[in-house]
Scaffold this active site. Structure first.
Site, PDB file in Angstrom:
ATOM      1  N   HIS A 237      48.113  50.290  87.733  1.00  0.00           N
ATOM      2  CA  HIS A 237      48.668  50.441  86.384  1.00  0.00           C
ATOM      3  C   HIS A 237      47.665  51.108  85.443  1.00  0.00           C
ATOM      4  O   HIS A 237      46.453  50.939  85.567  1.00  0.00           O
ATOM      5  CB  HIS A 237      49.171  49.109  85.831  1.00  0.00           C
ATOM      6  CG  HIS A 237      48.127  48.091  85.482  1.00  0.00           C
ATOM      7  ND1 HIS A 237      47.581  47.997  84.229  1.00  0.00           N
ATOM      8  CD2 HIS A 237      47.535  47.129  86.233  1.00  0.00           C
ATOM      9  CE1 HIS A 237      46.714  46.999  84.215  1.00  0.00           C
ATOM     10  NE2 HIS A 237      46.641  46.457  85.406  1.00  0.00           N
ATOM     11  N   ASP A 256      40.253  46.426  84.276  1.00  0.00           N
ATOM     12  CA  ASP A 256      41.715  46.191  84.326  1.00  0.00           C
ATOM     13  C   ASP A 256      42.453  47.188  83.430  1.00  0.00           C
ATOM     14  O   ASP A 256      42.827  46.871  82.304  1.00  0.00           O
ATOM     15  CB  ASP A 256      41.978  44.733  83.880  1.00  0.00           C
ATOM     16  CG  ASP A 256      43.447  44.357  84.075  1.00  0.00           C
ATOM     17  OD1 ASP A 256      43.887  43.390  83.440  1.00  0.00           O
ATOM     18  OD2 ASP A 256      44.148  45.067  84.836  1.00  0.00           O
ATOM     19  N   GLU A 290      52.468  47.399  82.985  1.00  0.00           N
ATOM     20  CA  GLU A 290      52.284  46.319  83.980  1.00  0.00           C
ATOM     21  C   GLU A 290      51.963  45.015  83.263  1.00  0.00           C
ATOM     22  O   GLU A 290      52.417  43.943  83.652  1.00  0.00           O
ATOM     23  CB  GLU A 290      51.142  46.671  84.953  1.00  0.00           C
ATOM     24  CG  GLU A 290      50.934  45.664  86.067  1.00  0.00           C
ATOM     25  CD  GLU A 290      49.931  44.553  85.728  1.00  0.00           C
ATOM     26  OE1 GLU A 290      49.810  43.613  86.519  1.00  0.00           O
ATOM     27  OE2 GLU A 290      49.301  44.616  84.645  1.00  0.00           O
ATOM     28  N   GLU A 291      51.214  45.120  82.166  1.00  0.00           N
ATOM     29  CA  GLU A 291      50.709  43.924  81.493  1.00  0.00           C
ATOM     30  C   GLU A 291      51.807  43.098  80.829  1.00  0.00           C
ATOM     31  O   GLU A 291      51.581  41.952  80.451  1.00  0.00           O
ATOM     32  CB  GLU A 291      49.657  44.330  80.446  1.00  0.00           C
ATOM     33  CG  GLU A 291      48.436  45.043  81.000  1.00  0.00           C
ATOM     34  CD  GLU A 291      47.511  44.106  81.783  1.00  0.00           C
ATOM     35  OE1 GLU A 291      46.414  44.556  82.162  1.00  0.00           O
ATOM     36  OE2 GLU A 291      47.901  42.940  82.040  1.00  0.00           O
ATOM     37  N   ASP A 318      44.433  47.260  91.613  1.00  0.00           N
ATOM     38  CA  ASP A 318      44.390  46.686  90.260  1.00  0.00           C
ATOM     39  C   ASP A 318      43.130  45.832  90.176  1.00  0.00           C
ATOM     40  O   ASP A 318      43.082  44.751  90.737  1.00  0.00           O
ATOM     41  CB  ASP A 318      45.638  45.836  89.999  1.00  0.00           C
ATOM     42  CG  ASP A 318      45.697  45.327  88.555  1.00  0.00           C
ATOM     43  OD1 ASP A 318      46.681  44.663  88.206  1.00  0.00           O
ATOM     44  OD2 ASP A 318      44.738  45.580  87.793  1.00  0.00           O
ATOM     45  N   HIS A 394      41.539  41.661  79.662  1.00  0.00           N
ATOM     46  CA  HIS A 394      42.417  41.399  78.504  1.00  0.00           C
ATOM     47  C   HIS A 394      41.609  41.089  77.251  1.00  0.00           C
ATOM     48  O   HIS A 394      42.020  40.278  76.419  1.00  0.00           O
ATOM     49  CB  HIS A 394      43.396  40.248  78.786  1.00  0.00           C
ATOM     50  CG  HIS A 394      44.353  40.558  79.890  1.00  0.00           C
ATOM     51  ND1 HIS A 394      45.477  39.818  80.137  1.00  0.00           N
ATOM     52  CD2 HIS A 394      44.351  41.533  80.826  1.00  0.00           C
ATOM     53  CE1 HIS A 394      46.126  40.312  81.176  1.00  0.00           C
ATOM     54  NE2 HIS A 394      45.470  41.353  81.602  1.00  0.00           N
TER      55      HIS A 394
HETATM   56 ZN   LIG Z   1      45.704  44.622  85.834  1.00  0.00          ZN
END
Ligand SMILES: [Zn+2]
Length: 436
Positions: A237, A256, A290-291, A318, A394
């Site tokens: 992603h 990420d 994707e998140e 990922d 994140h």
């Molecule tokens: Zn990810």
């Protein structure tokens, strides 16, 4: 587990959203049974700030989500305030949630389960129920390993510096959030980069795949010379997200998932350099959104299923750059095809130059689950054991510096990606066993 840090950030998110009042807000402590439902209610009461000219999360209306049943039971699942499910199967439960709460749910899945994805989001109930009761994926294989002549030079050409520069470029975008302007720019940059790198690959083309939101997914197609209808998919992603309250704020997403996109980009570069001419069609995919429920990959995979496309194997990258469990590659063993995953082990042994092991990451944890859900053989390669993973994802701390300042840990993943493309697609001009 990095819960304490998470709680601090959550409290900070509250502080940011609620201005001065929040300073008085008690610091929720999930480890001591803080009620996530109550925290969610508090969050619902605070209107998120809009940053960087992006409007509300994903527009109004409701969406349907499926979430793993195992995630809903036990202390971690308690109080996720989703209410009674609209339907449920042995593995998952179906809920209707407001679309602009998806990021919140993504945050909760990360806070409580350390997961990158963690749920599926659907536009319609029918689609969600179709997936909820979908038959298990068809078995993949058999897979054969006989393309050394193509893979060895490609694997040897993988460069840490190339991987690092892609990660640095993507992490420099303010955010790659799926509804942000800079997220759209990052998708456009990947399109251009893949177009330039694939210019020498026979009849290769790059397309932006639009969705019902701002950011497009990106697909590079290298048509097969002998079996063009049989497709090999390599993906990861391209969006990023930062914790609640900073939703559209700074989210470098170096690990990420700029690292996964860097792995795909480097595989394209070394395969083009090696004069790769596949017999089967090979597609490299950068998925959007994707998140917030695996939305980009799910749209593409379910469309392939509806069109009856023949996908012989899918691999997902990922998070490949955080050395949380030492050198090596961890193959996911849940939501994947066992035969294809076993074949990945053989490819790592033959070409990647590091040891491998398996690990689990739970329901809907990344885009490979979209392909499995649509009945295709899928697999995924991960940076560490699940517990050893990068806990700064994140957040604004998911930087290259946080992963040691280099991309050394991703080098074996790029070798694996090149090997996966060549061994599953086979290459014109090289003898292949069993015609597969
Ligand atoms: Zn990810």
């Amino acid at each position: 587990m990095a819960a304490a840090k998470q709680v601090v950030r959550l409290a900070a998110g509250l502080a940011l959203c609620a201005g001065s009042a929040a300073h008085a807000a008690p610091r929720p402590d999930f480890d001591r049974g803080a009620d996530a439902g109550a925290v969610l209610e508090q969050l619902r009461a605070v209107e998120p700030p809009s940053v960087g000219g992006t409007e509300s999360a994903s527009g109004g209306g409701d969406v349907w989500i499926t979430i793993g049943k195992s995630d809903l039971v036990g202390p971690a699942g308690a109080g996720t305030a989703l209410g009674a499910p609209a339907a449920s199967s042995k593995r998952a439960a179906l809920y209707k949630v407001p679309a602009d709460r998806l990021a919140e749910l993504s945050h909760l899945m990360h806070e409580k389960f350390g997961r990158c994805g963690g749920f599926f989001a659907y536009e319609t109930r029918e689609e969600a129920e179709a997936d909820l009761f979908a038959p298990p994926a068809s078995k993949g294989g058999p897979y054969t390993l006989d393309q050394e002549a193509v893979v060895r030079p490609a694997a040897a050409a993988v460069k840490e510096g190339e991987l690092r520069s892609t990660i640095e470029t993507l992490a420099a975008f303010e955010t790659r959030y799926y509804q942000s302007d800079t997220g759209v720019q990052a998708s456009a940059w990947i399109q251009e980069r893949w177009r330039a790198l694939s210019a020498t690959l026979p009849r290769a083309s790059v397309a932006a795949v639009p969705h019902g939101w701002k950011q497009s997914s990106v697909v590079l197609t290298i048509p097969g010379s002998e079996k063009p209808d049989e497709i090999v998919v390599l993906g990861g992603h391209l969006d990023s997200i930062s914790g609640w309250g900073f939703l559209r704020g700074r989210s470098p997403g170096a690990d990420d998932n700029a690292s996964g996109i860097a792995v795909l980009t480097e595989a394209i570069r070394v395969l083009a350099q090696a004069g790769f001419a596949p017999k089967r069609t090979v597609q490299f995919m950068g998925y959007s959104a994707e998140e917030v429920g695996l939305r980009g990959s799910k749209e593409i995979a379910s469309r392939y299923a509806q069109q009856g496309k023949k996908v012989v194997g899918v691999i997902q990258f990922d998070m490949t750059n955080f050395k949380g469990s030492g050198d090596g590659i961890w193959l996911l063993e849940d939501n994947v095809d066992p035969e294809l995953t076993a074949f990945l082990g053989k490819l790592v042994d033959a070409y990647a130059g590091v040891p491998w092991a398996t690990t689990r990451c739970g329901y809907g944890c990344s885009d490979h689950a979209s392909w499995t859900r649509s009945g295709f053989p899928a697999s995924a390669a991960f940076e560490s054991t699940f517990d050893g993973m990068n806990h700064s994802i994140h957040s604004e701390r998911d930087t290259l510096a946080n992963a040691g300042g280099n991309a050394a840990h991703s080098v074996p993943f790029a070798r694996l990606a090149a090997a996966f493309a060549a061994e599953l697609a086979k290459s014109a001009g090289t003898p292949s066993a069993h015609g597969r």
